[in-house]
Write an enzyme that holds these catalytic residues in place. Structure first.
Site, PDB file in Angstrom:
ATOM      1  N   LYS A  78       0.841  -1.195   0.000  1.00  0.00           N
ATOM      2  CA  LYS A  78       0.000   0.000   0.000  1.00  0.00           C
ATOM      3  C   LYS A  78       0.882   1.253   0.000  1.00  0.00           C
ATOM      4  CE  LYS A  78      -3.889   2.065   2.551  1.00  0.00           C
ATOM      5  NZ  LYS A  78      -4.810   1.933   3.700  1.00  0.00           N
ATOM      6  N   SER A 158      -9.820   2.454   2.806  1.00  0.00           N
ATOM      7  CA  SER A 158      -8.869   3.118   1.938  1.00  0.00           C
ATOM      8  C   SER A 158      -7.936   2.159   1.200  1.00  0.00           C
ATOM      9  CB  SER A 158      -8.023   4.086   2.767  1.00  0.00           C
ATOM     10  OG  SER A 158      -7.235   3.376   3.720  1.00  0.00           O
ATOM     11  N   SER A 182     -10.462   0.173   7.114  1.00  0.00           N
ATOM     12  CA  SER A 182      -9.842   0.280   5.783  1.00  0.00           C
ATOM     13  C   SER A 182      -9.150  -0.979   5.287  1.00  0.00           C
ATOM     14  CB  SER A 182      -8.854   1.444   5.759  1.00  0.00           C
ATOM     15  OG  SER A 182      -9.540   2.671   5.742  1.00  0.00           O
TER      16      SER A 182
END
Length: 495
Positions: A78, A158, A182
């Site tokens: 990420k 997210s 998330s």
């Protein structure tokens, strides 16, 4: 072997040990899949040279016979994790061009265990969002579709790029972060497993901060076993992070016995939300039956302060964000606005932040600054902190009654279309976190497990919440749920 990118971590580990495949083979298969999946916009900074170099080193290590479980496994990282010499932007224009001179503790540990980095993954800007629509890179797209409907769907947020990449077999697993859901919400939206560990189990050092008392990194994988293997490599105390706990890391994979006889599973009545789709209600009931059939005792419980969780979260998280994001000023690194003649440092700050931060980040920074301001600190921020303490005590009281884990829905719906909610009421988007934020407020471990599909053919997940530091038990409960549900659906390839 064909379809190497479709393997789980456990399957790839075994194939590597048996000499049936090499890490270079796995890495090349993933990179081929990545090249063909530009429509998903999951990988935003591919790192093929680094990946192949790491894969060759992993193969040498495996041949030498002393390789950890993650050795040779290709991962997506990420964009919130700082990776040395590789763009680490948190999907924000304000960090454009930023290449850290250091490595986050999580990625250091994974690379130390021999894992391979395929590249950086898309996400909501500074991890603020539930649909991956606030990214400077553009939207990440869910590989799943509603039957023959070509409407692009959100992969959740997210960690939307991480979820999309794992679900589409572009990598074997990915790192995610979870501040209010998330990891778990995108995992549920894409039919994968997402684990948010206990706050302090995994170091936050080198992860770009959103809300420091809530953020926690975790694995996003194809199976519960893979989550156990990957968490093993990520977890542990870190002297660089004062909030990481000095608690031994157990063998999470060894805990997957599949035996939960006599365990007590709590069903919180407060999670039966008004307007919840009947499919999710039915799935929740089926999940409880599956655990009961495996020998667990199902107990109705009460978490009375649940209704205050979302308001408390959306005071505390923006407050911490406004504090954390104050460092982005255009002075040392990242974007700096072009100034007009006569502009001073104040204008530089204002213009840089106006250009660098997206609308959702600006919204949350303004909310956070407001609730921390002198006239409102007690009315909002301190009150939210008191509510947080009450939510934490709710869980403590339930666990004190002998409850081993809590079963809830992971999300209030299946994946929705990109653009269907973002431009409407922001509060409607925030309601996506209704089942997940309590876990972050209380610092508990939680896992999303894919357990079914809705009428449109989209995946639905259930969430299990565990006792603090009891990830081993939580993973075992999730393993039983996963095995009973038998979820094997994959998205039909359209990209």
């Amino acid at each position: 072997m064909s379809g190497l990118n479709e393997l789980t971590i456990a399957e790839a580990r075994d194939a590597l040990r048996k000499g049936e495949a090499t890490s270079v083979d796995l890495t090349m298969a993933c990179m081929t899949a990545m090249d063909a999946a530009s429509a998903l916009n999951a990988f935003v900074h591919p790192t093929p040279e680094i990946a192949l170099e790491q894969a060759r080193a992993a193969d040498a290590r495996i041949q030498a016979g002393e390789a950890p479980a993650m050795c040779g496994i290709p991962l997506g990282i990420k964009d919130l994790f700082c990776t040395k010499g590789v763009p680490s932007q948190a999907a924000s224009a304000i960090l454009e061009g930023f290449k850290p001179e250091y490595e986050s503790t999580v990625t250091s540990r994974l690379f130390g265990a021999g894992a391979v980095m395929l590249g950086k993954l898309n996400m909501d800007e500074f991890a603020m969002g539930s649909s991956n629509e606030t990214s400077t890179y553009g939207n990440a797209v869910n590989p799943w579709r509603r039957g023959n409907d070509a409407t692009p769907l959100t992969p959740g947020g997210s960690s939307g790029g991480s979820a999309a990449a794992v679900a589409a077999d572009l990598c074997l697993a990915a790192t995610g972060t979870d501040t209010g859901g998330s990891i778990r919400q995108p995992a549920a939206f894409t039919g994968i497993v997402g684990l948010k560990p206990t706050y302090g189990r995994v170091s936050r050092w080198g992860i770009i901060a959103f809300a420091s008392s809530l953020d926690q990194a975790g694995p996003m994988t194809k199976t519960v076993r893979d989550a156990a293997i990957m968490l093993q490599a990520m977890a542990g105390e870190d002297p660089k992070d004062s909030t990481s706990a000095e608690i031994p890391v157990p063998d999470f994979e060894a805990a997957l016995t599949g035996d939960i006889r006599g365990k007590k599973i709590g069903i919180p009545k407060e999670y039966r939300m008004e307007g919840m789709p009947s499919e999710i209600e039915a799935l929740w009931h089926q999940g409880a039956e599956m655990l009961s059939d495996a020998g667990a005792e199902i107990v109705d419980i009460s978490l009375p302060h649940t209704k205050y969780a979302l308001p408390a979260y959306y005071v505390i998280a923006p407050a911490e964000a406004s504090s954390n994001l104050a460092r982005y000023d255009g002075v040392r690194y990242g974007h700096r606005a072009r100034l007009a003649q006569g502009d001073g440092i104040t204008e530089m700050y204002e213009k840089t932040r106006a250009e660098g931060f997206g609308k959702e980040v600006q919204r949350r920074v303004m909310i956070g600054t407001y609730v921390l301001s002198a006239g409102f600190y007690d009315a909002y921020y301190n009150r939210a902190r008191k509510v947080r303490a009450l939510i934490k005590k709710d869980f403590e009281d339930v666990f004190a009654q002998g409850i081993d884990a809590i079963l809830t829905p992971a999300t209030p719906s299946s994946a929705f279309g990109l653009g269907e909610m973002a431009d409407a009421d922001p509060v409607a988007m925030y309601l996506n976190d209704v089942f997940t934020v309590t876990v972050n407020l209380a610092g508990l471990p939680g896992i999303a497990v894919p357990t079914g599909v809705d009428q449109k053919g989209l995946p639905l997940g259930l969430q299990l919440i565990g006792r603090p530091w009891a990830e081993a038990d939580l993973l075992n409960h999730a393993h039983v749920l996963e095995r009973s549900a038998g979820f094997v659906s994959k998205p039909a390839k359209w990209w």
